[in-house]
Design an enzyme around this catalytic site. Structure first.
Site, short mmCIF file in Angstrom:
data_model
loop_
_atom_site.label_atom_id
_atom_site.label_comp_id
_atom_site.label_asym_id
_atom_site.label_seq_id
_atom_site.Cartn_x
_atom_site.Cartn_y
_atom_site.Cartn_z
N GLY A 10 0.82 -1.21 0.00
CA GLY A 10 0.00 0.00 0.00
C GLY A 10 0.86 1.26 0.00
N VAL A 12 0.91 3.86 2.14
CA VAL A 12 1.55 4.19 3.42
C VAL A 12 2.66 3.17 3.72
CG1 VAL A 12 1.21 4.42 5.91
CG2 VAL A 12 -0.50 5.34 4.34
N ARG A 84 -9.49 5.57 3.27
CA ARG A 84 -10.59 6.44 2.80
C ARG A 84 -10.38 6.71 1.32
NH1 ARG A 84 -10.41 11.36 6.82
NH2 ARG A 84 -8.18 10.93 6.76
N ASN A 124 -6.68 2.58 9.97
CA ASN A 124 -7.75 3.39 10.58
C ASN A 124 -9.05 2.62 10.75
OD1 ASN A 124 -6.81 6.01 11.17
ND2 ASN A 124 -6.60 6.44 8.98
N HIS A 179 -7.72 10.12 16.85
CA HIS A 179 -7.21 10.50 15.52
C HIS A 179 -8.44 10.59 14.62
CE1 HIS A 179 -4.77 10.87 12.00
NE2 HIS A 179 -5.05 9.68 11.52
P1 NAP Z 1 -3.66 1.34 0.21
O1 NAP Z 1 -2.67 2.04 -0.61
O2 NAP Z 1 -4.99 0.99 -0.40
O3 NAP Z 1 -2.99 0.02 0.80
C1 NAP Z 1 -3.76 -0.88 1.55
C2 NAP Z 1 -2.89 -2.02 1.98
O4 NAP Z 1 -3.69 -2.92 2.74
C3 NAP Z 1 -2.34 -2.82 0.82
O5 NAP Z 1 -1.08 -3.33 1.17
C4 NAP Z 1 -3.35 -3.96 0.67
O6 NAP Z 1 -2.80 -5.12 0.13
C5 NAP Z 1 -3.68 -4.21 2.14
N1 NAP Z 1 -4.99 -4.83 2.27
C6 NAP Z 1 -6.19 -4.35 1.87
N2 NAP Z 1 -7.16 -5.23 2.17
C7 NAP Z 1 -6.56 -6.28 2.77
C8 NAP Z 1 -7.03 -7.52 3.29
N3 NAP Z 1 -8.34 -7.84 3.29
N4 NAP Z 1 -6.13 -8.38 3.83
C9 NAP Z 1 -4.81 -8.07 3.85
N5 NAP Z 1 -4.30 -6.92 3.34
C10 NAP Z 1 -5.17 -6.03 2.83
O7 NAP Z 1 -4.01 2.19 1.57
P2 NAP Z 1 -3.04 3.20 2.34
O8 NAP Z 1 -3.27 4.57 1.83
O9 NAP Z 1 -1.67 2.63 2.36
O10 NAP Z 1 -3.69 3.14 3.82
C11 NAP Z 1 -3.60 1.97 4.59
C12 NAP Z 1 -4.32 2.16 5.93
O11 NAP Z 1 -3.61 3.14 6.71
C13 NAP Z 1 -5.75 2.67 5.80
O12 NAP Z 1 -6.59 2.08 6.75
C14 NAP Z 1 -5.60 4.16 6.07
O13 NAP Z 1 -6.81 4.75 6.50
C15 NAP Z 1 -4.56 4.13 7.17
N6 NAP Z 1 -3.83 5.37 7.40
C16 NAP Z 1 -3.59 5.69 8.68
C17 NAP Z 1 -2.89 6.84 8.99
C18 NAP Z 1 -2.62 7.17 10.43
O14 NAP Z 1 -2.09 8.25 10.73
N7 NAP Z 1 -2.95 6.30 11.35
C19 NAP Z 1 -2.44 7.69 7.96
C20 NAP Z 1 -2.70 7.31 6.65
C21 NAP Z 1 -3.39 6.14 6.37
P3 NAP Z 1 -2.98 -5.54 -1.42
O15 NAP Z 1 -1.96 -4.78 -2.19
O16 NAP Z 1 -2.72 -6.99 -1.41
O17 NAP Z 1 -4.39 -5.16 -1.80
#
Ligand code: NAP
Length: 317
Positions: A10, A12, A84, A124, A179
């Site tokens: 992903g 992040v 999101r 999140n 958050h």
């Molecule tokens: P992204 O680019 O869509 O990446 C999602 C990741 O999760 C990918 O590695 C994907 O794997 C994996 N994934 C999705 N569904 C899955 C499942 N059912 N089982 C196992 N792996 C799964 O999203 P992102 O922008 O990196 O964000 C990731 C998360 O971090 C989100 O929940 C986002 O809201 C959160 N976030 C948190 C913060 C914070 O400050 N806490 C900041 C930013 C983002 P595949 O490639 O195999 O689909």
């Protein structure tokens, strides 16, 4: 020192991998993704290593979909989950049901394959996910943390530095609580060059409400413009990871399980100031808040607690 990232395909996850590769205490980085994304992660690693070579950094990177490869990690970072979307403005709470299952599963895996790790949850809604990771892993609360308010604090710091026209390093501020919409900016303890912000002449034109709204909407603003937040979360994650790996004893705001340490709040994970070191969250720092901050913090606690209970019950976790 070994660090693993689950969800490394992903946006992040991969940006965090790059940031953490630059941490001198890390020599082994495992990037876990689902099988279908392995190729992508291998491409990311090759590209990353080319960039790191320009800095004379050569550490071991492994792309894997075999969760056992996280064994003996000092930190396991969970970024796997649904983000999101750009198409429609979403709240982080909208992600709770699918992400709870993902985080619960991986937390159990971490407990099985990397018993001594500290878990750093990013997925999140992070405060609820931190609670789920804690309960699913069975780890001591000092080794299950969530990142959210440290990033909010950096976002607030940027806006304060802009308004007061000072170097970013002169601003000390902190956001605690959830958050999300129930974040609590601690303006009463915000300083510039060691002075409370209300002592500065530009304070009279500082629009606090507008600034707080900007911080609350910062994630959605970036997602609306470019599809996802990457650098902000990745650098904030690497601050927390470094503090643990290098035993820095820094006080950063991370989501942690509360047992009455602040305003008597218990049985919920929320962002609070925590001393971070090699043992993870070594101590929650008790703080005083003004009346308004305290009431916002209690509101955050009640809201997150209710939502956490609901998801734990619904998903039978
Ligand atoms: P992204 O680019 O869509 O990446 C999602 C990741 O999760 C990918 O590695 C994907 O794997 C994996 N994934 C999705 N569904 C899955 C499942 N059912 N089982 C196992 N792996 C799964 O999203 P992102 O922008 O990196 O964000 C990731 C998360 O971090 C989100 O929940 C986002 O809201 C959160 N976030 C948190 C913060 C914070 O400050 N806490 C900041 C930013 C983002 P595949 O490639 O195999 O689909």
């Amino acid at each position: 020192m070994k660090v693993s990232i689950i969800g490394a395909s992903g946006r992040v996850g991969k940006t965090t991998a790059f940031c953490i590769s630059e941490d001198s205490s890390v020599d082994d980085l495992v990037l876990i993704s689902r099988k279908s994304s392995n190729d992508k992660v291998e491409g990311e690693i090759t590209d990353m290593c080319d960039a790191l070579a320009a800095r004379d950094i050569g550490i071991k990177h492994t792309s894997s979909s075999n969760i056992e490869d996280i064994s003996d990690s000092k930190i396991v970072i969970i970024t796997a989950g649904i983000p999101r979307k750009k198409q429609k403005p979403m709240s982080r709470i909208d992600l709770v049901a699918p992400n709870a299952k993902i985080v619960a599963k991986y937390s159990k895996d971490i407990a099985k394959y990397s018993q001594n790790a500290t878990i750093l949850v990013i997925t999140n809604p992070v405060d609820i996910m931190t609670y789920i990771a804690l309960k699913s892993s069975g780890f001591d609360k000092s080794r299950v943390l969530g990142l959210g308010n440290h990033l909010d604090s950096l976002r607030l710091k940027n806006r304060i530095a802009d308004h007061f026209d000072v170097h970013i390093s002169e601003v000390h501020t902190r956001v605690i609580g959830e958050h999300g919409d129930y974040m609590v900016p601690l303006l009463s303890s915000t300083t510039i060059g060691g002075m409370p912000i209300e002592y500065l002449s530009k304070y009279t034109s500082f629009n606090i409400d507008e600034t707080i709204e900007q911080v609350k909407n910062a994630g959605n603003y970036v997602i609306g413009k470019k599809g996802a937040t990457e650098y902000g979360p990745a650098y904030a994650i690497s601050n927390v990871a470094s503090a643990i790996l290098k035993d820095e004893k820094k006080i950063l705001t991370v989501s942690t399980f509360l047992e009455g340490e602040i305003e008597g709040v218990n049985d919920v994970c929320l962002g609070v100031p925590v001393k971070l070191g090699v043992k993870g969250a070594e101590r929650i720092i008790p703080i005083k808040m003004n009346k308004q901050e305290k009431s916002l913090f209690l509101e955050a606690a009640n809201t997150v607690k209710a939502c956490t209970r609901n998801v734990m019950k619904k998903l039978d976790l």
